[in-house]
Write an enzyme that holds these catalytic residues in place. Structure first.
Site, PDB file in Angstrom:
ATOM      1  N   SER A  11       9.782  43.856  44.697  1.00 38.28           N
ATOM      2  CA  SER A  11       9.345  45.167  45.168  1.00 38.28           C
ATOM      3  C   SER A  11      10.034  45.550  46.471  1.00 38.28           C
ATOM      4  CB  SER A  11       7.829  45.170  45.382  1.00 38.28           C
ATOM      5  OG  SER A  11       7.484  44.419  46.528  1.00 38.28           O
ATOM      6  N   GLU A  33      17.571  43.328  45.502  1.00 40.82           N
ATOM      7  CA  GLU A  33      17.501  44.187  44.313  1.00 40.82           C
ATOM      8  C   GLU A  33      16.035  44.554  44.166  1.00 40.82           C
ATOM      9  OE1 GLU A  33      16.352  45.429  41.144  1.00 40.82           O
ATOM     10  OE2 GLU A  33      17.051  43.664  40.041  1.00 40.82           O
TER      11      GLU A  33
END
Length: 266
Positions: A11, A33
């Site tokens: 997240s 990412e």
């Protein structure tokens, strides 16, 4: 302090914490990412049946628990009404149940916390005035199963159009021209991926250059390969996984300058 490098997938909120702690320790390198709110853009020349199936896959793949999920379905006004009806029909046909059984398309969400979070977003969509055309509740009475859910008449400012739901909730938004959809598709803190469905290569070329995302899928979605770099712009992270570009996350550049014996310039 002895760790020189962190690579994290998850997240955006957790990514921010990791980046902050890295800065407070030894300023270690961090590759992230993170989350996404990826637009799936259906142009007016689309074969609607194919577009519906692709947009359905882009959103509902893995119960919607996919970082680059096509969770904002932008549909041109000329095909919007028929797209909405067919998207509703497709969602209602989706088979939910034990993912180990043949023919089942959708299993449960990962845990109770995520299950409750998704139901909260569905309630938010209803409360904010979006039109619920399919699903909208839990599936069955046991487990963390959620009905395939589709909202039409979604507006950009709604929570379901702004926040990463990470669940089987499709939001369909109407647009009228390419410049409008570029502006609206980019109006998000995320920039992980985007999808474009069109046979007009001029439109495709314009969109793939204008969209501020790390990956653009043209007439497909979630087609990944070990050789294709994957990662995001903005709050979707930085650095790339896969491909030769991923190696840059783990390398340092060093310059070595050595004086020659009796160089001419001395």
């Amino acid at each position: 302090m002895e760790v020189d490098k962190i690579a994290f997938t998850g997240s955006t909120a957790t990514g921010k914490t990791i980046l902050e702690l890295a800065a407070k320790s030894n300023l270690k390198s961090v590759a992230l990412e993170l989350g996404g709110k990826s637009p799936m853009i259906i142009m007016d020349d689309a074969d609607v049946d194919q577009a519906v199936e692709l947009a359905h896959f882009a959103l509902f793949f893995n119960q919607g628990q996919c970082c680059c999920s096509g969770s904002r379905t932008f549909v041109h006004e000329r095909v919007y009404d028929v797209f909405v009806e067919k998207a509703k029909a497709r969602a209602l046909k989706r088979i939910v149940g034990d993912p180990f059984k043949h023919g089942v398309e959708q299993g449960p969400q990962i845990d109770e916390k995520q299950f409750d979070k998704i139901l909260g977003y569905i309630k938010s969509g209803i409360d904010s005035g979006a039109t619920l055309i399919a699903g909208g509740d839990r599936f069955g009475s046991k487990g963390y199963f959620i009905q395939p859910t589709v909202f039409a008449d979604v507006k950009d400012g709604m929570k379901i159009a702004q926040n990463e739901i990470f669940g089987p909730v499709q939001s369909i938004l109407k647009f009228s021209d390419i410049n409008e959809v570029i502006r609206r598709a980019n109006a998000t803190p995320y920039g992980l991926a985007a999808g474009v469905f069109s046979n007009n290569m001029d439109a495709v070329s314009t969109l793939m250059r204008a969209l501020r995302v790390g990956s653009v899928f043209v007439n497909c979605f979630n087609v990944l390969d070990a050789a294709i770099p994957f990662g995001g712009y903005k709050m979707s992270g930085h650095g790339r996984d896969k491909g030769v570009h991923s190696l840059q996350n783990y390398l340092q550049t060093k310059a070595v300058v050595t004086a020659l014996k009796n160089p001419a310039w001395l």
